[in-house]
Write a protein that holds these residues in place. Structure first.
Motif, PDB file in Angstrom:
ATOM      1  N   SER A  55      20.810   2.270  -1.892  1.00 54.72           N
ATOM      2  CA  SER A  55      20.272   1.972  -3.220  1.00 54.72           C
ATOM      3  C   SER A  55      19.094   2.914  -3.473  1.00 54.72           C
ATOM      4  O   SER A  55      18.301   3.190  -2.571  1.00 54.72           O
ATOM      5  N   ALA A  56      18.990   3.406  -4.676  1.00 57.25           N
ATOM      6  CA  ALA A  56      17.890   4.312  -5.014  1.00 57.25           C
ATOM      7  C   ALA A  56      16.586   3.521  -5.090  1.00 57.25           C
ATOM      8  O   ALA A  56      16.546   2.435  -5.675  1.00 57.25           O
ATOM      9  N   PRO A  57      15.498   4.017  -4.479  1.00 56.85           N
ATOM     10  CA  PRO A  57      14.226   3.309  -4.542  1.00 56.85           C
ATOM     11  C   PRO A  57      13.689   3.268  -5.974  1.00 56.85           C
ATOM     12  O   PRO A  57      13.891   4.202  -6.738  1.00 56.85           O
ATOM     13  N   GLU A  58      13.011   2.172  -6.324  1.00 57.96           N
ATOM     14  CA  GLU A  58      12.442   2.035  -7.666  1.00 57.96           C
ATOM     15  C   GLU A  58      11.159   2.839  -7.821  1.00 57.96           C
ATOM     16  O   GLU A  58      10.805   3.225  -8.920  1.00 57.96           O
ATOM     17  N   MET A  59      10.455   3.081  -6.718  1.00 56.88           N
ATOM     18  CA  MET A  59       9.201   3.812  -6.760  1.00 56.88           C
ATOM     19  C   MET A  59       9.455   5.292  -6.521  1.00 56.88           C
ATOM     20  O   MET A  59      10.452   5.667  -5.916  1.00 56.88           O
ATOM     21  N   LYS A  60       8.500   6.111  -6.999  1.00 59.79           N
ATOM     22  CA  LYS A  60       8.568   7.544  -6.735  1.00 59.79           C
ATOM     23  C   LYS A  60       7.173   8.012  -6.321  1.00 59.79           C
ATOM     24  O   LYS A  60       6.196   7.286  -6.495  1.00 59.79           O
ATOM     25  N   GLU A  61       7.102   9.185  -5.758  1.00 61.75           N
ATOM     26  CA  GLU A  61       5.819   9.724  -5.328  1.00 61.75           C
ATOM     27  C   GLU A  61       4.868   9.806  -6.517  1.00 61.75           C
ATOM     28  O   GLU A  61       5.264  10.193  -7.609  1.00 61.75           O
ATOM     29  N   GLY A  62       3.615   9.394  -6.274  1.00 62.97           N
ATOM     30  CA  GLY A  62       2.604   9.431  -7.326  1.00 62.97           C
ATOM     31  C   GLY A  62       2.431   8.126  -8.067  1.00 62.97           C
ATOM     32  O   GLY A  62       1.450   7.949  -8.788  1.00 62.97           O
ATOM     33  N   ASP A  63       3.379   7.180  -7.929  1.00 64.96           N
ATOM     34  CA  ASP A  63       3.255   5.883  -8.597  1.00 64.96           C
ATOM     35  C   ASP A  63       2.070   5.111  -8.037  1.00 64.96           C
ATOM     36  O   ASP A  63       1.758   5.186  -6.849  1.00 64.96           O
ATOM     37  N   ARG A  64       1.420   4.342  -8.907  1.00 59.91           N
ATOM     38  CA  ARG A  64       0.350   3.432  -8.483  1.00 59.91           C
ATOM     39  C   ARG A  64       0.998   2.060  -8.341  1.00 59.91           C
ATOM     40  O   ARG A  64       1.625   1.567  -9.285  1.00 59.91           O
ATOM     41  N   VAL A  65       0.866   1.449  -7.154  1.00 61.90           N
ATOM     42  CA  VAL A  65       1.549   0.190  -6.874  1.00 61.90           C
ATOM     43  C   VAL A  65       0.562  -0.897  -6.457  1.00 61.90           C
ATOM     44  O   VAL A  65      -0.544  -0.614  -6.001  1.00 61.90           O
ATOM     45  N   VAL A  66       0.990  -2.147  -6.629  1.00 58.15           N
ATOM     46  CA  VAL A  66       0.237  -3.329  -6.206  1.00 58.15           C
ATOM     47  C   VAL A  66       1.035  -3.994  -5.097  1.00 58.15           C
ATOM     48  O   VAL A  66       2.255  -4.134  -5.203  1.00 58.15           O
ATOM     49  N   PHE A  67       0.339  -4.418  -4.037  1.00 52.54           N
ATOM     50  CA  PHE A  67       1.006  -5.057  -2.898  1.00 52.54           C
ATOM     51  C   PHE A  67       0.143  -6.207  -2.400  1.00 52.54           C
ATOM     52  O   PHE A  67      -1.022  -6.331  -2.774  1.00 52.54           O
ATOM     53  N   GLY A  68       0.710  -7.061  -1.560  1.00 50.47           N
ATOM     54  CA  GLY A  68       0.012  -8.231  -1.044  1.00 50.47           C
ATOM     55  C   GLY A  68      -1.069  -7.887  -0.025  1.00 50.47           C
ATOM     56  O   GLY A  68      -1.102  -6.787   0.529  1.00 50.47           O
ATOM     57  N   ASN A  69      -1.960  -8.851   0.234  1.00 50.64           N
ATOM     58  CA  ASN A  69      -3.075  -8.668   1.183  1.00 50.64           C
ATOM     59  C   ASN A  69      -2.623  -8.241   2.568  1.00 50.64           C
ATOM     60  O   ASN A  69      -3.232  -7.381   3.182  1.00 50.64           O
ATOM     61  N   TYR A  70      -1.586  -8.866   3.075  1.00 49.90           N
ATOM     62  CA  TYR A  70      -1.171  -8.628   4.458  1.00 49.90           C
ATOM     63  C   TYR A  70       0.130  -7.838   4.545  1.00 49.90           C
ATOM     64  O   TYR A  70       0.813  -7.878   5.556  1.00 49.90           O
ATOM     65  N   ALA A  71       0.453  -7.119   3.501  1.00 49.47           N
ATOM     66  CA  ALA A  71       1.708  -6.354   3.470  1.00 49.47           C
ATOM     67  C   ALA A  71       1.579  -5.064   4.271  1.00 49.47           C
ATOM     68  O   ALA A  71       0.530  -4.436   4.304  1.00 49.47           O
ATOM     69  N   GLY A  72       2.651  -4.675   4.916  1.00 47.33           N
ATOM     70  CA  GLY A  72       2.731  -3.381   5.568  1.00 47.33           C
ATOM     71  C   GLY A  72       1.963  -3.240   6.866  1.00 47.33           C
ATOM     72  O   GLY A  72       1.390  -4.199   7.383  1.00 47.33           O
ATOM     73  N   ASN A  73       1.970  -2.018   7.379  1.00 54.09           N
ATOM     74  CA  ASN A  73       1.275  -1.671   8.616  1.00 54.09           C
ATOM     75  C   ASN A  73       0.383  -0.472   8.353  1.00 54.09           C
ATOM     76  O   ASN A  73       0.848   0.553   7.845  1.00 54.09           O
ATOM     77  N   GLU A  74      -0.893  -0.599   8.713  1.00 50.71           N
ATOM     78  CA  GLU A  74      -1.842   0.482   8.510  1.00 50.71           C
ATOM     79  C   GLU A  74      -1.867   1.365   9.754  1.00 50.71           C
ATOM     80  O   GLU A  74      -2.003   0.868  10.872  1.00 50.71           O
ATOM     81  N   VAL A  75      -1.718   2.676   9.546  1.00 48.09           N
ATOM     82  CA  VAL A  75      -1.658   3.634  10.643  1.00 48.09           C
ATOM     83  C   VAL A  75      -2.562   4.811  10.305  1.00 48.09           C
ATOM     84  O   VAL A  75      -2.578   5.275   9.158  1.00 48.09           O
ATOM     85  N   ALA A  76      -3.313   5.305  11.302  1.00 43.30           N
ATOM     86  CA  ALA A  76      -4.141   6.493  11.111  1.00 43.30           C
ATOM     87  C   ALA A  76      -3.354   7.717  11.555  1.00 43.30           C
ATOM     88  O   ALA A  76      -2.893   7.793  12.691  1.00 43.30           O
ATOM     89  N   ILE A  77      -3.187   8.664  10.642  1.00 44.82           N
ATOM     90  CA  ILE A  77      -2.488   9.915  10.934  1.00 44.82           C
ATOM     91  C   ILE A  77      -3.391  11.059  10.501  1.00 44.82           C
ATOM     92  O   ILE A  77      -3.791  11.128   9.333  1.00 44.82           O
ATOM     93  N   ASP A  78      -3.717  11.940  11.444  1.00 46.03           N
ATOM     94  CA  ASP A  78      -4.619  13.071  11.186  1.00 46.03           C
ATOM     95  C   ASP A  78      -5.939  12.614  10.569  1.00 46.03           C
ATOM     96  O   ASP A  78      -6.461  13.222   9.648  1.00 46.03           O
ATOM     97  N   GLY A  79      -6.467  11.489  11.051  1.00 47.46           N
ATOM     98  CA  GLY A  79      -7.751  10.982  10.584  1.00 47.46           C
ATOM     99  C   GLY A  79      -7.703  10.286   9.237  1.00 47.46           C
ATOM    100  O   GLY A  79      -8.723   9.883   8.708  1.00 47.46           O
ATOM    101  N   GLU A  80      -6.522  10.137   8.665  1.00 50.79           N
ATOM    102  CA  GLU A  80      -6.371   9.488   7.371  1.00 50.79           C
ATOM    103  C   GLU A  80      -5.636   8.167   7.557  1.00 50.79           C
ATOM    104  O   GLU A  80      -4.631   8.104   8.253  1.00 50.79           O
TER     105      GLU A  80
END
Length: 95
Positions: A55-80
């Motif tokens: 299925s084609a994703p609804e989001m594209k690069e550059g979109d501003r999105v809203v997500f929940g407090n505990y959604a996803g996984n935070e990872v540091a890559i190259d200091g970012e």
């Protein structure tokens, strides 16, 4: 470094947190809530459907999105600090 998510995942950079309250009080870093908005940096190729197609994703690069407090996984890559989310973790796209 170019980070390419797999499947229905997104790479999101959180927007900066507000430094002051509505009353003008300056908040220290520890007291600030993490923002629940971010900018999509990279999009995977979509969720695999039962028929073998994607299925084609609804989001594209550059979109501003809203997500929940505990959604996803935070990872540091190259200091970012980057947030890896599933497309289902995104609550809304702000356009």
């Amino acid at each position: 470094m170019n980070v390419v998510p797999i499947g229905d995942n997104l790479v999101v950079k959180r927007l900066n947190a507000e430094e002051t309250t509505a009353g003008g009080i300056v908040l220290p870093d520890a007291a600030r809530e993490k923002p629940q908005q971010g900018r999509v940096l990279s999009v995977g190729d979509g969720r695999m459907l039962p028929n073998g197609k994607r299925s084609a994703p609804e989001m594209k690069e550059g979109d501003r999105v809203v997500f929940g407090n505990y959604a996803g996984n935070e990872v540091a890559i190259d200091g970012e600090s980057l947030l890896f989310l599933r497309t289902s973790d995104v609550l809304a796209i702000l356009r």
